[in-house]
Every structure is written in C-alpha cells, then in structure tokens.
Design a protein around this motif. Structure first.
Motif, PDB file in Angstrom:
ATOM      1  N   UNK A   1      25.717  21.693  56.348  1.00  0.00           N
ATOM      2  CA  UNK A   1      24.508  22.249  55.721  1.00  0.00           C
ATOM      3  C   UNK A   1      24.841  23.418  54.793  1.00  0.00           C
ATOM      4  N   UNK A   2      26.089  23.838  54.792  1.00  0.00           N
ATOM      5  CA  UNK A   2      26.498  24.945  53.929  1.00  0.00           C
ATOM      6  C   UNK A   2      26.278  24.596  52.467  1.00  0.00           C
ATOM      7  N   UNK A   3      25.541  25.452  51.766  1.00  0.00           N
ATOM      8  CA  UNK A   3      25.202  25.196  50.364  1.00  0.00           C
ATOM      9  C   UNK A   3      24.364  26.361  49.851  1.00  0.00           C
ATOM     10  N   UNK A   4      24.143  26.366  48.548  1.00  0.00           N
ATOM     11  CA  UNK A   4      23.123  27.218  47.962  1.00  0.00           C
ATOM     12  C   UNK A   4      21.814  26.442  48.010  1.00  0.00           C
ATOM     13  N   UNK A   5      20.799  27.064  48.562  1.00  0.00           N
ATOM     14  CA  UNK A   5      19.497  26.431  48.701  1.00  0.00           C
ATOM     15  C   UNK A   5      18.560  26.961  47.621  1.00  0.00           C
ATOM     16  N   UNK A   6      17.917  26.028  46.935  1.00  0.00           N
ATOM     17  CA  UNK A   6      17.023  26.358  45.843  1.00  0.00           C
ATOM     18  C   UNK A   6      15.613  25.858  46.149  1.00  0.00           C
ATOM     19  N   UNK A   7      14.623  26.639  45.754  1.00  0.00           N
ATOM     20  CA  UNK A   7      13.275  26.087  45.774  1.00  0.00           C
ATOM     21  C   UNK A   7      12.881  25.727  44.347  1.00  0.00           C
ATOM     22  N   UNK A   8      11.987  24.774  44.248  1.00  0.00           N
ATOM     23  CA  UNK A   8      11.572  24.260  42.954  1.00  0.00           C
ATOM     24  C   UNK A   8      10.078  23.955  42.998  1.00  0.00           C
ATOM     25  N   UNK A   9       9.473  23.980  41.816  1.00  0.00           N
ATOM     26  CA  UNK A   9       8.039  23.723  41.717  1.00  0.00           C
ATOM     27  C   UNK A   9       7.754  22.791  40.558  1.00  0.00           C
ATOM     28  N   UNK A  10       6.714  22.015  40.732  1.00  0.00           N
ATOM     29  CA  UNK A  10       6.264  21.169  39.638  1.00  0.00           C
ATOM     30  C   UNK A  10       4.771  20.931  39.772  1.00  0.00           C
TER      31      UNK A  10
ATOM     32  N   UNK B   1      29.552  19.416  44.428  1.00  0.00           N
ATOM     33  CA  UNK B   1      28.638  18.305  44.703  1.00  0.00           C
ATOM     34  C   UNK B   1      27.384  18.433  43.862  1.00  0.00           C
ATOM     35  N   UNK B   2      26.703  17.312  43.715  1.00  0.00           N
ATOM     36  CA  UNK B   2      25.462  17.303  42.979  1.00  0.00           C
ATOM     37  C   UNK B   2      24.344  17.927  43.820  1.00  0.00           C
ATOM     38  N   UNK B   3      23.377  18.491  43.132  1.00  0.00           N
ATOM     39  CA  UNK B   3      22.223  19.042  43.834  1.00  0.00           C
ATOM     40  C   UNK B   3      21.502  17.916  44.568  1.00  0.00           C
ATOM     41  N   UNK B   4      21.121  18.177  45.813  1.00  0.00           N
ATOM     42  CA  UNK B   4      20.484  17.128  46.604  1.00  0.00           C
ATOM     43  C   UNK B   4      19.160  17.601  47.182  1.00  0.00           C
ATOM     44  N   UNK B   5      18.287  16.644  47.329  1.00  0.00           N
ATOM     45  CA  UNK B   5      16.964  16.892  47.885  1.00  0.00           C
ATOM     46  C   UNK B   5      17.046  17.228  49.365  1.00  0.00           C
TER      47      UNK B   5
ATOM     48  N   UNK C   1       5.969  21.788  45.888  1.00  0.00           N
ATOM     49  CA  UNK C   1       7.161  22.610  46.098  1.00  0.00           C
ATOM     50  C   UNK C   1       8.245  21.785  46.776  1.00  0.00           C
ATOM     51  N   UNK C   2       9.465  22.030  46.364  1.00  0.00           N
ATOM     52  CA  UNK C   2      10.596  21.338  46.963  1.00  0.00           C
ATOM     53  C   UNK C   2      11.731  22.290  47.271  1.00  0.00           C
ATOM     54  N   UNK C   3      12.520  21.908  48.240  1.00  0.00           N
ATOM     55  CA  UNK C   3      13.781  22.607  48.538  1.00  0.00           C
ATOM     56  C   UNK C   3      14.929  21.636  48.261  1.00  0.00           C
ATOM     57  N   UNK C   4      15.939  22.168  47.579  1.00  0.00           N
ATOM     58  CA  UNK C   4      17.137  21.412  47.280  1.00  0.00           C
ATOM     59  C   UNK C   4      18.338  22.254  47.686  1.00  0.00           C
ATOM     60  N   UNK C   5      19.502  21.630  47.739  1.00  0.00           N
ATOM     61  CA  UNK C   5      20.703  22.383  48.033  1.00  0.00           C
ATOM     62  C   UNK C   5      21.869  21.826  47.232  1.00  0.00           C
TER      63      UNK C   5
END
Length: 123
Positions: free
Chosen positions: A90-99, A43-47, A34-38
């Motif tokens: 830190x303001x951003x949309x935060x996404x979780x991701x899975x692989x 801006x580009x999505x960042x880890x 699992x990962x969190x990105x923002x």
C-alpha cells in the motif's frame, strides 16, 4: 475551480491504520465526485476509491476492498479515506481528485488534483 489539499499520511507498520483527509475549496464542493488514487515509484497512478457527490454511492479497487473506507462531509468540504490493515504494497503517494461529471476509475477523467500525501508501510 476546486483546490484540494490532502493530509494524514505517514509511516506505519504493517497492520496499522491511517485516516487521510482531503479538504476542498469552493462553494460547489458538494456537487463533485471525489476519488482517491495512489502512485508508487515507477508505477502508474491507480484507482483506490470513489464516492458520488451525495455520498450515496461508493466504489473500491479490489485490492483495498474491506480494508479502506471512503466517506465525505460536504459541510466541511472534506473527503476521507480510512485505511486499515495496511500492507507494505500500500506504500505510495495518495492523491485525492475531483470531477464535476465523471464517477469512475480512470484517473485521466478527473479534472482537479491535490498535491498528494505519502503513505509508507513498513513490514
């Protein structure tokens, strides 16, 4: 197939804290990295952070190290991101991701994504 739903975002003042949650569907959730990105506007999505499937390993971006903590509860199919000492940047949309195979910082390698939760930090 994994479906992810994030929650916990909001508006906080600088120095404040939030706990973001990401609930996953599927019986095999515990086997996924699992990962969190923002992603901030323009801006580009960042880890941000990642956690291995057994939670034996975690990894953080330098910009959040010491302030953010990723954890998971496989019994609840949930991964958390505790965010402390928040800054306006830190303001951003935060996404979780899975692989199911990849453990790393490249967002293009993650197969499954949630819809995101907005975090806004005021100065």
């Amino acid at each position: 197939q994994v479906q992810l739903v994030e929650s916990g975002g909001g508006l906080v003042q600088a120095g404040g804290s939030l706990r973001l949650s990401c609930v996953g569907s599927g019986r095999t959730f515990s086997s996924y990295t699992m990962g969190w990105f923002r992603q901030a506007p323009g801006k580009e999505r960042e880890f941000v952070a990642a956690i291995s499937w057994r939670a034996g390993s975690t990894y953080y971006a330098d910009s959040v190290k010491g302030r953010f903590t990723i954890s998971r509860d496989n019994a609840k199919n949930t991964v958390y991101l505790q965010v402390n000492s928040l800054k306006p940047e830190d303001t951003a949309v935060y996404y979780c991701a899975a692989d199911s195979r990849y453990y790393g910082v490249n967002y293009r390698e993650y197969d499954y994504w949630g819809q995101g939760t907005q975090v806004t930090v005021s100065s």
